[in-house]
Design a protein around this motif. Sequence first.
Motif, PDB file in Angstrom:
ATOM      1  N   THR A 239       0.841  -1.194   0.000  1.00  0.00           N
ATOM      2  CA  THR A 239       0.000   0.000   0.000  1.00  0.00           C
ATOM      3  C   THR A 239       0.876   1.243   0.000  1.00  0.00           C
ATOM      4  N   GLY A 365     -13.355   3.689   1.616  1.00  0.00           N
ATOM      5  CA  GLY A 365     -12.287   3.997   0.664  1.00  0.00           C
ATOM      6  C   GLY A 365     -11.961   5.476   0.673  1.00  0.00           C
ATOM      7  N   GLU A 366     -12.932   6.278   1.022  1.00  0.00           N
ATOM      8  CA  GLU A 366     -12.794   7.737   1.124  1.00  0.00           C
ATOM      9  C   GLU A 366     -14.017   8.189   1.902  1.00  0.00           C
ATOM     10  N   ARG A 367     -14.018   9.449   2.300  1.00  0.00           N
ATOM     11  CA  ARG A 367     -15.148   9.948   3.077  1.00  0.00           C
ATOM     12  C   ARG A 367     -16.413   9.965   2.220  1.00  0.00           C
ATOM     13  N   ASP A 386     -21.513   4.412   6.131  1.00  0.00           N
ATOM     14  CA  ASP A 386     -20.123   4.771   5.823  1.00  0.00           C
ATOM     15  C   ASP A 386     -19.281   4.093   6.898  1.00  0.00           C
ATOM     16  N   TRP A 388     -15.089   3.144   8.126  1.00  0.00           N
ATOM     17  CA  TRP A 388     -13.717   3.609   7.901  1.00  0.00           C
ATOM     18  C   TRP A 388     -12.718   2.503   8.213  1.00  0.00           C
ATOM     19  N   TRP A 389     -11.851   2.253   7.278  1.00  0.00           N
ATOM     20  CA  TRP A 389     -10.767   1.304   7.539  1.00  0.00           C
ATOM     21  C   TRP A 389      -9.618   1.511   6.585  1.00  0.00           C
ATOM     22  N   GLN A 390      -8.617   0.667   6.678  1.00  0.00           N
ATOM     23  CA  GLN A 390      -7.382   0.844   5.909  1.00  0.00           C
ATOM     24  C   GLN A 390      -6.811  -0.517   5.555  1.00  0.00           C
ATOM     25  N   GLU A 392      -4.027  -1.471   6.308  1.00  0.00           N
ATOM     26  CA  GLU A 392      -3.307  -1.934   7.489  1.00  0.00           C
ATOM     27  C   GLU A 392      -4.205  -2.691   8.464  1.00  0.00           C
ATOM     28  N   ILE A 494     -14.086  11.321   9.820  1.00  0.00           N
ATOM     29  CA  ILE A 494     -12.745  11.274   9.223  1.00  0.00           C
ATOM     30  C   ILE A 494     -12.694  12.373   8.173  1.00  0.00           C
ATOM     31  N   ASN A 503      -6.492  10.000  -1.855  1.00  0.00           N
ATOM     32  CA  ASN A 503      -7.432   8.967  -2.285  1.00  0.00           C
ATOM     33  C   ASN A 503      -8.086   9.403  -3.582  1.00  0.00           C
TER      34      ASN A 503
END
Length: 633
Positions: A239, A365-367, A386, A388-390, A392, A494, A503
């Motif tokens: 990433t 993936g984005e806000r 919605d 939020w994650w990554q 990682e 976020i 992004n």
Amino acid sequence: MSKQQGSQELSADMDLHWQKQANLVHWYKKPKTILSTNIDRWYDWFTDGELNSCYLALDYHIEQGRGEQTALIYDSPVTGQKQKLSFNELTLTVAKFADVLQSQGVSKGDRVLIYMPMIPQAAIAMLACARIGAIHSVVFGGFAANELVTRINDAEPKVIVSASCGIEINKILAYKPLIDEAIALADHKPNCCIIYQRAQLTASLTPNRDFNWQELMARAQPIPPIRLKSTDPLYILYTSGTTGKPKGVVRDNGGHAVAMLYSMAQVYGMKAGDTFWAASDVGWVVGHSYIVYGSLMAGCTTIMYEGKPINTPDAGAFWRVCAEYKVNALFSAPTAFRAIAKEDPLGELIKQYDLSALKRLYLAGERLDPATYHWLKDITQRPIIDHWWQTETGWAIASTPLSCDNKTQGIQTKAGSAGRPVRGYDVQILDNDGNQVPAGQQGAVAIKLPLPPGCLATIYKDPQRLFSGYLATYPGYYISGDGGYIDDDGYLFIMGRTDDVINVAGHRLSTGEMEEVLSSHPAVAECAVVGISDKLKGQIPLGLVVIKNGIQASDAELVIILKQTIRDSIGAIASLKHLLIIDRLPKTRSGKILRKTLRQMIDGDEIEIPSTIEDSSVISELSGRLVNINQKV
Ligand code: COA
Ligand code: AMP
């Protein structure tokens, strides 16, 4: 690695929680240890457990009587193909491809690089690796040869698995020349390549190095899954970070399996037999977690869609797929829905489809901007979540809990918020000194250690980068790289990255990497790449380039050449459409580019001119060209 890591202990309550979740996994050997600290002073989950992720995703469901249930649906508007594979069929194919890999000398711990379009063979290759304990590293098909080179050199794969081509709406993109170029440029050479020949294009194979997938499969025999330790790596997924060298996020088997089952049930509310559609790509973490592992481990039917939200053939494509396969939950990126909203603002196309099976929509993936949230809620009349994650973390850090209100229409979401921290994540907003800020105040979004199961096990071949990149800023915390705030009700907002990551259409890209590519061009004296807002893609990069004296080419010619350099090095997905040639960049006396000042100029915000600026006249020189550039381009 610092002595500070791994020192935060799990509370008794969380220890019990993860023990209960682990009990839902069908281990070969059930773990007694929940969390422990390893030699890098980082965390190991369920260290004495033994399991196989491919078994959990496939064979286990046959044993549970779900062999005839559809495991994977392939829907490809770009080729006109549709295919359904039952758990029986998918297991047999994967078990045979595991034999193919083994016959090519791949064994436990070897790396296999997978560079594939959205066809079932991508998932088959991933699961086959998991079956024999090989570590897969999937590279998104939109990346160019240079990105492959970095990953080949870092992961040192024994085998590369690919296909003859990808298809972008109506363009056939040959993959094999990119692979040949990447192998020629890479220091590491794989033993062989296995190429799935697609009807749209036949790749020419290099004798003694390249093999035809179909021919190898015709000779293969199914082989069983092997026992793996919980901590054995399942995959590496690269990433973007702030530099040109992507980070190889390593995922373990045991923690990942627990996190997948937990999130499928608690975040998505899915149970065996449901149909879950993550409209993403196997090259991204969403594809790993919810097109392949999570959905299948939970006994759900998953969908591989080789198409776009629009133009394949129209903006009703997502609704057509949801109706045709009775999708229960849909997951995609806000950019996809912005594209649909642009084409079909009144939601006329959705009215043509029966979406009675669809319970909820998930976005990440984005806000998710409030306008898209409201539009989607209005036209679907469903909860819009919605979350939020990554890459990682591998699964949602924040979402709207389902368990607090099981009536699907009663889910309490807030426009603009990614929901509340999911159980297992202690999310806190910190100021520059590492102190928690009051509700409503913005700061760095950090997660108090330990991270829950399924999060990054290490950075491949570079455990120190885990420390320097994520843990060094605030002792005892993982720093997400995002900024935001938590409101009085505990909802997390976020607001964007605080580093040089942007992004673009839900794709995470590094502006630092783009700068490295531009700077490597002989005509470039210096450059800066900043993210500017874009109505469709959320953000797009803007390149600002200072050219060396004495270069013969015109500015217009250089702009074309430099944009092409980014396409050739990173890929078309970088979407560097806007590049300005300027006389100089705003810098400090020590030569640091004032990126924050550039962003303020671009956004038309009040410009804070630092006292350390080398020459403040550059601001007035540039401002005419940069103010509100996102509205001009
Ligand atoms: N392989 C090869 N090339 C690819 C590719 C892939 N898998 N994906 C994208 N590209 C290329 C496109 O063909 C395009 O090339 P072009 O400049 O030559 O036309 C370029 O990369 C940019 O593509 P994209 O970012 O997809 O932009 P777009 O304008 O073609 O489409 C959207 C806009 C919003 C429809 C599209 O970005 C989209 O579907 N986004 C959803 C992303 C998503 O699901 N992300 C998952 C995160 S959860
Ligand atoms: P990736 O690792 O590619 O999944 O990208 C992760 C990054 O995408 C995060 O750090 C955020 O910047 C952004 N992101 C993902 N989901 C959300 C969301 N729901 N809201 C805001 N930003 C998000």
